[in-house]
Design a protein around this motif. Structure first.
Motif, PDB file in Angstrom:
ATOM      1  N   TRP A 176       0.847  -1.191   0.000  1.00 25.88           N
ATOM      2  CA  TRP A 176       0.000   0.000   0.000  1.00 25.88           C
ATOM      3  C   TRP A 176       0.879   1.235   0.000  1.00 25.88           C
ATOM      4  N   ILE A 177       0.536   2.203  -0.855  1.00 21.59           N
ATOM      5  CA  ILE A 177       1.280   3.458  -0.923  1.00 21.59           C
ATOM      6  C   ILE A 177       0.318   4.629  -0.738  1.00 21.59           C
ATOM      7  N   HIS A 178       0.814   5.698  -0.151  1.00 17.07           N
ATOM      8  CA  HIS A 178       0.034   6.916   0.067  1.00 17.07           C
ATOM      9  C   HIS A 178       0.038   7.691  -1.244  1.00 17.07           C
TER      10      HIS A 178
ATOM     11  N   MET B 297      -7.882   1.124  -4.395  1.00 18.54           N
ATOM     12  CA  MET B 297      -7.669   2.352  -3.628  1.00 18.54           C
ATOM     13  C   MET B 297      -8.540   2.320  -2.394  1.00 18.54           C
TER      14      MET B 297
ATOM     15  N   ARG C  48      -8.431   6.853   3.593  1.00 19.02           N
ATOM     16  CA  ARG C  48      -8.009   6.791   4.990  1.00 19.02           C
ATOM     17  C   ARG C  48      -7.996   8.207   5.547  1.00 19.02           C
TER      18      ARG C  48
ATOM     19  N   TRP D 207      -4.998   5.960  -0.316  1.00 20.99           N
ATOM     20  CA  TRP D 207      -3.927   4.982  -0.399  1.00 20.99           C
ATOM     21  C   TRP D 207      -4.249   4.014  -1.534  1.00 20.99           C
TER      22      TRP D 207
ATOM     23  N   ARG E  50      -3.310   0.129  -3.310  1.00 23.94           N
ATOM     24  CA  ARG E  50      -2.658  -1.187  -3.264  1.00 23.94           C
ATOM     25  C   ARG E  50      -2.029  -1.409  -4.622  1.00 23.94           C
TER      26      ARG E  50
ATOM     27  N   LEU F 114       3.016  13.254   1.254  1.00 23.42           N
ATOM     28  CA  LEU F 114       2.817  11.817   1.099  1.00 23.42           C
ATOM     29  C   LEU F 114       3.872  11.030   1.864  1.00 23.42           C
ATOM     30  N   THR F 115       3.481   9.876   2.345  1.00 21.46           N
ATOM     31  CA  THR F 115       4.386   8.992   3.065  1.00 21.46           C
ATOM     32  C   THR F 115       5.418   8.420   2.096  1.00 21.46           C
TER      33      THR F 115
ATOM     34  N   ALA G 209       0.598   2.392   8.000  1.00 19.54           N
ATOM     35  CA  ALA G 209      -0.786   2.423   8.471  1.00 19.54           C
ATOM     36  C   ALA G 209      -0.963   1.582   9.735  1.00 19.54           C
TER      37      ALA G 209
END
Length: 166
Positions: free
Chosen positions: A17-19, A80, A83, A88, A90, A138-139, A147
């Motif tokens: 998972w990415i922000h 998606m 959150r 986020w 996938r 963004l993370t 998360a």
């Protein structure tokens, strides 16, 4: 400005998972904006309506492909999720994308999106692996299980400190 990051050593599994987009109102480092992600469900529905979404390197789809140069996908956004801190995604990484992230060749993600004249984001078109992100909110990609584990905030000065060789 701050960067969210956690330690990850070379060879770690790339994030599933990415922000992809910050929540609320945000600006780019280049001064563009403000943009607003006010209706995450609508953004997700519009974005995923045509199936999976490509992730390339350094916006090759937008910059290299129009010149007839390669722009291969390094991953595919397959889902998606909204959150508290934004949208986020996938990702199903390609073998090459997986290798790039294991080598820590890229630190960040940069989304390409459509927005209305009032700055409201309407659709995420694609994203790019990059080391010069326009959205520092963004993370970072080398943030592992953010998360679930929480995150450590670091100032840019600490996150991007360069140590000269002696």
């Amino acid at each position: 400005m701050s960067v969210t990051t956690l330690q990850q050593s070379e060879g770690d599994t790339p994030p599933e998972w990415i922000h992809l987009l910050p929540a609320g109102s945000f600006y780019g480092m280049d001064g563009r904006g403000p943009w607003r992600a006010t209706n995450p469900a609508a953004i997700i529905n519009a974005s995923m309506s045509r199936g999976s979404i490509p992730i390339d390197e350094n916006h090759a789809i937008d910059l290299a492909a129009p010149k007839g140069e390669p722009s291969p996908a390094r991953g595919w956004i397959v889902q998606m999720q909204a959150r508290a801190d934004g949208i986020w995604a996938r990702v199903a990484w390609t073998r090459y994308g997986d290798t790039l992230l294991r080598m820590r060749a890229y630190r960040s993600i940069s989304p390409a999106f459509w927005h209305a004249s009032d700055g409201s984001v309407t659709r995420i078109l694609r994203a790019a692996l990059t080391n010069s992100p326009n959205l520092p909110q963004l993370t970072a990609l080398n943030a592992r299980a953010v998360a679930q584990q929480g995150a450590t905030r670091m100032s840019d000065e600490l996150a991007f400190k360069i140590t000269p060789l002696s």
